[in-house]
Scaffold this motif. Structure first.
Motif, short mmCIF file in Angstrom:
data_model
loop_
_atom_site.label_atom_id
_atom_site.label_comp_id
_atom_site.label_asym_id
_atom_site.label_seq_id
_atom_site.Cartn_x
_atom_site.Cartn_y
_atom_site.Cartn_z
N GLY A 337 -11.06 6.63 -16.85
CA GLY A 337 -11.86 5.50 -16.95
C GLY A 337 -11.34 4.28 -16.97
N THR A 338 -10.23 4.21 -17.46
CA THR A 338 -9.33 2.98 -17.83
C THR A 338 -9.27 2.15 -16.70
N PHE A 339 -8.91 0.80 -16.89
CA PHE A 339 -8.49 -0.30 -15.72
C PHE A 339 -7.38 0.12 -14.97
N PHE A 340 -6.17 0.80 -15.77
CA PHE A 340 -5.16 1.27 -15.16
C PHE A 340 -5.33 2.21 -14.20
N SER A 341 -6.36 3.18 -14.29
CA SER A 341 -6.47 4.31 -13.38
C SER A 341 -7.20 3.71 -11.95
N ARG A 342 -8.13 2.61 -12.21
CA ARG A 342 -8.71 2.20 -11.29
C ARG A 342 -7.55 1.30 -10.25
N MET A 343 -6.63 0.63 -10.90
CA MET A 343 -5.76 -0.14 -10.30
C MET A 343 -4.83 0.96 -9.64
N LEU A 344 -4.56 2.11 -10.03
CA LEU A 344 -3.77 3.02 -9.62
C LEU A 344 -4.27 3.69 -8.35
N ASN A 345 -5.64 3.77 -8.06
CA ASN A 345 -6.30 4.34 -6.84
C ASN A 345 -5.98 3.13 -5.88
N ILE A 346 -6.22 1.99 -6.15
CA ILE A 346 -5.80 0.88 -5.10
C ILE A 346 -4.58 0.87 -4.51
N ILE A 347 -3.28 0.86 -5.37
CA ILE A 347 -2.26 1.14 -5.10
C ILE A 347 -1.52 2.40 -4.59
N TYR A 348 -2.55 3.30 -4.45
CA TYR A 348 -2.02 4.78 -4.09
C TYR A 348 -1.06 4.78 -2.78
N PHE A 349 -1.70 4.02 -1.90
CA PHE A 349 -1.20 4.30 -0.75
C PHE A 349 0.25 3.76 -0.67
N TYR A 350 0.41 2.59 -1.34
CA TYR A 350 1.63 1.90 -1.60
C TYR A 350 2.79 2.73 -2.24
N LEU A 351 2.30 3.34 -3.21
CA LEU A 351 2.81 4.32 -4.13
C LEU A 351 3.69 5.31 -3.33
N VAL A 352 2.66 6.04 -2.60
CA VAL A 352 3.11 7.03 -1.93
C VAL A 352 4.16 6.68 -0.54
N PHE A 353 4.09 5.57 -0.09
CA PHE A 353 4.73 5.12 0.85
C PHE A 353 6.32 4.93 0.35
N THR A 354 6.15 4.15 -0.65
CA THR A 354 7.56 3.88 -1.31
C THR A 354 8.25 5.30 -1.83
N MET A 355 7.39 6.00 -2.24
CA MET A 355 7.98 7.33 -2.71
C MET A 355 8.73 8.22 -1.63
N THR A 356 7.92 8.06 -0.43
CA THR A 356 8.29 8.96 0.63
C THR A 356 9.49 8.45 1.16
N VAL A 357 9.49 7.14 1.47
CA VAL A 357 10.69 6.37 1.95
C VAL A 357 12.03 6.87 0.93
N THR A 358 12.02 6.60 -0.30
CA THR A 358 12.82 6.86 -1.44
C THR A 358 13.31 8.27 -1.27
N LEU A 359 12.39 9.28 -1.31
CA LEU A 359 12.83 10.56 -1.55
C LEU A 359 13.71 11.04 -0.07
N ASN A 360 13.04 10.49 1.28
CA ASN A 360 13.65 10.88 2.42
C ASN A 360 15.21 10.43 2.34
N PHE A 361 15.18 9.05 1.92
CA PHE A 361 16.70 8.46 1.88
C PHE A 361 17.57 9.40 0.81
#
Length: 720
Positions: A337-361
């Motif tokens: 319920g913290t502010f950080f968890s809410r921010m993590l939900n907002i940037i979730y897509f960006y996080l997955v995208f960057t991790m996907t590119v990094t892992l694939n590389f």
């Protein structure tokens, strides 16, 4: 004080007595209402389910019978000898069917599999694992079924093979029927889906001219997976039905991955759509993650059974699933319920995208992999990110399947009324999905019990998934015409679902604030009347054309190719090795069994290089250069095709000889003017003149109107 307390106690007693009096009254009123017997509820449901399933199965069977009849009318298959039947398989289709023949000729299935996994009789100077390289699991299954069922004395191998493919196409149609039925709630949508699919057959399937293609084996399994996934994503589905859908998704996903080497790319597109559903909280996160686990299991099981195929480990699908799992763990650990968890939900897509590119590389860095690299190069050129003079890349880009769709494609979809209704349904669904997303952002919880009166079609996760899915496939189809065979079937399904779904009409009426007529009643009427009118109009306009196709006897006879194959089988020595265009080499491999230098396959760097080198026979190179190239592959015969040598292509720069001149530096372009220079003439034309030095290296041994066969001399004579 005491009097006030007594008044309060009296009021409480009165309230309690009033509530106690109301409860019996309500119970009496409910008891007075007539209760329907469970028998009267189950009988209509059972009848609807029975007739719907019957219609779905009959649609698939009739479509398979239609394909079989049309194929017979087109090629006169039953009245032709085996050689002429095999010539109807062109290009890579001929290669796939040739391995099916080899499996049946092997003394045992185990021995046949070993020969294919250690094949040194197909390509000269190369031993390849044909099962992994060419994804021959369909042929393995077909040969096992043919021998295990005892069909040797009942049906010929070729009829059994194409019969399986036609049967799978029937399953394909049935799966589309069921998907539309699940979404709309009426099997009338399934009937309309099948009608549109059949009418637009030129844009929904390549079965007419490429029966053994991998997608014809694989896409029926993908359609079954999509149908099961549609049911799995639905709200308030019974646990038994949910478990059945889960198992069907698992089985069909794995079979799809085993049947087609490019299947993981299509599953990657599907995984992205599911990721959007999860991020936008339009579907249950647990269900989405269960599907991701199915992907993970299918990839690793496919990796093991496909002889440790590295293409699966470096696939974007595996990188995306791993990134989602890791990102979700990070997100779950911060759900306090913290502010950080809410921010993590907002940037979730960006996080997955960057991790996907990094892992694939990272995976591509540590795992050597060269298969299917041409797909990324083709995509880069299509997007304008790169340019190339490479012959194979430019030749692939010139193929019709990689061109942008023509206006005729959209005209055909419009004439059948498919495209207008698809656009209408898509716009309504997109607007409703937008409203649902806005409600989630506003903090409104998801409503899992959508009612017809609510008019919220965008709240249903299975509908949102198909909207995202068709948009993603549509964008790919706008870039490459070959992708239309993936997109158009689901256009048929989504359009049929929309016009037959009362909830979609109710969503539209709610926006229009219709009050003159009861909106629910009008929605139910239109969901029956509109598809009925469409069906009758399609029947009147297109049914005579379909029947005319079945009654028309077409003739397919290639006398020159038959003559060439007959000469090879009678005159060429067993140790002969033939060189020529990849398409022709595939036919020679099937019809004669002789060894060739190259094949119409481009998923391997060595195969690409072989095709480019052999294609040099149509370039402006010297006789000595061509001789060195051919002898480096131990070729003993060269076949020159007049149709390629004297090709007059409609697209400038897309003829084989033009592409070779560009790759070899014999032609360069400046301000729309072309200049070319080579001190040698075009080899395929010069060799026909029969003068030195060409006659010193090559001796013509057979020719007809289309083909010129030359024996490559082992002892070179330099007589003038």
């Amino acid at each position: 004080m005491e009097e006030g307390a007594e008044d309060l106690r009296q009021r409480k007693k009165l309230n309690c007595t009033e509530v106690a009096e109301k409860v019996p009254k309500e119970n009496n009123e409910e008891s007075k209402k007539p209760k329907k017997s469970p028998r009267y509820v189950l009988i209509p449901r059972f009848a609807k389910l029975f007739f719907g399933c019957l219609a779905a199965v009959l649609s698939g069977m009739m479509y398979a019978m239609y394909l079989s009849t049309y194929h017979e009318r087109k090629f006169w298959f039953s009245g032709r000898p085996e050689l002429e039947r095999e010539i109807t398989f062109q290009g890579d289709s001929a290669v796939y069917y040739s391995f099916y023949k080899e499996l049946l000729k092997a003394p045992s299935f185990k021995r046949g599999v070993y020969q294919l996994t250690h094949d040194n009789q197909t390509l000269s100077l190369k031993t390849l694992n044909a099962v992994r390289q060419m994804t021959l699991y369909p042929e393995l299954i077909a040969s096992v079924l043919y021998q295990a069922s005892g069909s040797e004395e009942i049906i010929e191998p070729v009829y059994f093979y194409i019969g399986i493919v036609f049967g799978l196409q029937g399953i394909y149609v049935t799966a589309l029927f069921v998907t539309s039925w699940l979404m709309s709630g009426t099997w009338l949508a399934g009937m309309l889906t099948v009608a549109w699919f059949l009418i637009n057959r030129a844009d929904t399937t390549r079965i007419d001219y490429s029966i053994p293609s991998r997608e014809n084996w694989a896409l029926p399994y993908f359609a079954c997976q999509v149908a099961a996934l549609t049911g799995y994503l639905k709200h308030n589905i019974p646990s038994s039905a949910e478990r059945f859908c889960y198992l069907l998704v698992s089985a069909s996903t794995y079979m799809f991955m085993m049947m087609w080497e490019y299947s993981h790319y299509l599953l990657f597109v599907q995984a992205v759509c599911l990721l959007l559903l999860d991020i936008l909280t339009l579907a249950q996160t647990e269900k989405v993650h269960e599907v991701y686990k199915i992907y993970l299991f299918s990839v690793f099981l496919g990796y093991v059974l496909q002889f440790e195929n590295p293409a699966l480990l470096v696939s974007p699908l595996l990188s995306l699933v791993a990134a989602v799992m890791l990102a979700k763990c990070l997100q779950m650990n911060t759900k306090t319920g913290t502010f950080f968890s809410r921010m993590l939900n907002i940037i979730y897509f960006y996080l997955v995208f960057t991790m996907t590119v990094t892992l694939n590389f990272a995976v591509k860095t540590f795992i050597p992999h060269k298969e299917n690299e041409h797909l990324m190069q083709v995509l880069e050129v299509k997007l304008g990110l790169n340019s190339t003079k490479n012959f194979i890349m430019n030749w692939l880009l010139c193929q019709e399947s990689l061109q942008t769709p023509s206006q005729d494609f959209f005209l055909r979809l419009t004439q059948s009324s498919l495209l207008p209704f698809y656009i209408l349904v898509l716009i309504i669904c997109l607007c409703s999905v937008g409203q649902a997303i806005f409600r989630r952002i506003s903090g409104e919880p998801a409503n899992e019990t959508t009612m017809l009166e609510g008019g919220r079609i965008g709240e249903r996760p299975e509908v949102v998934y198909h909207v995202f899915h068709t948009i993603a496939l549509g964008l790919l189809a706008m870039m490459m015409e070959g992708m239309k065979y993936l997109w158009t079937p689901y256009v048929c399904m989504l359009a049929a679902f929309g016009v037959c779904c009362p909830e979609l009409w109710m969503t539209l009426f709610k926006w229009l604030r219709l009050k003159a007529v009861h909106p629910v009643l009008l929605a139910l009427i239109l969901s029956m009347a509109v598809p009925t009118i469409i069906g009758f109009s399609l029947w009147k306009e297109f049914f005579p054309r379909i029947m005319a196709e079945l009654s028309e006897l077409q003739e397919f006879y290639d006398a020159d190719t038959v003559g060439l194959m007959t000469w090879i089988k009678r005159q060429a020595p067993i140790a002969a090795v033939f060189a020529g265009s990849p398409q022709l080499m595939g036919v020679i491999k099937l019809c004669t069994g002789w060894m060739v230098t190259n094949l119409p396959l481009y998923n391997d760097e060595d195969l690409q290089k072989r095709n480019e080198n052999i294609f040099q026979i149509y370039s402006k190179r010297s006789a000595e250069d061509i001789y060195k190239v051919l002898t480096s592959y131990k070729a003993t015969y060269l076949i020159v095709e007049d149709s390629i040598c004297n090709e007059v292509g409609p697209v400038r720069g897309c003829r084989v000889k033009d592409l070779l001149d560009i790759a070899n530096g014999h032609v360069y372009y400046e301000e729309s003017d072309s200049f070319g220079y080579s001190k040698y003439g075009r080899f395929c034309q010069e060799i026909k003149m029969n003068y030195s030095p060409y006659v010193n290296y090559f001796t013509r041994v057979y020719w007809n109107r289309s083909y010129f066969v030359y024996k490559i001399n082992t002892v070179i004579s330099f007589q003038s």
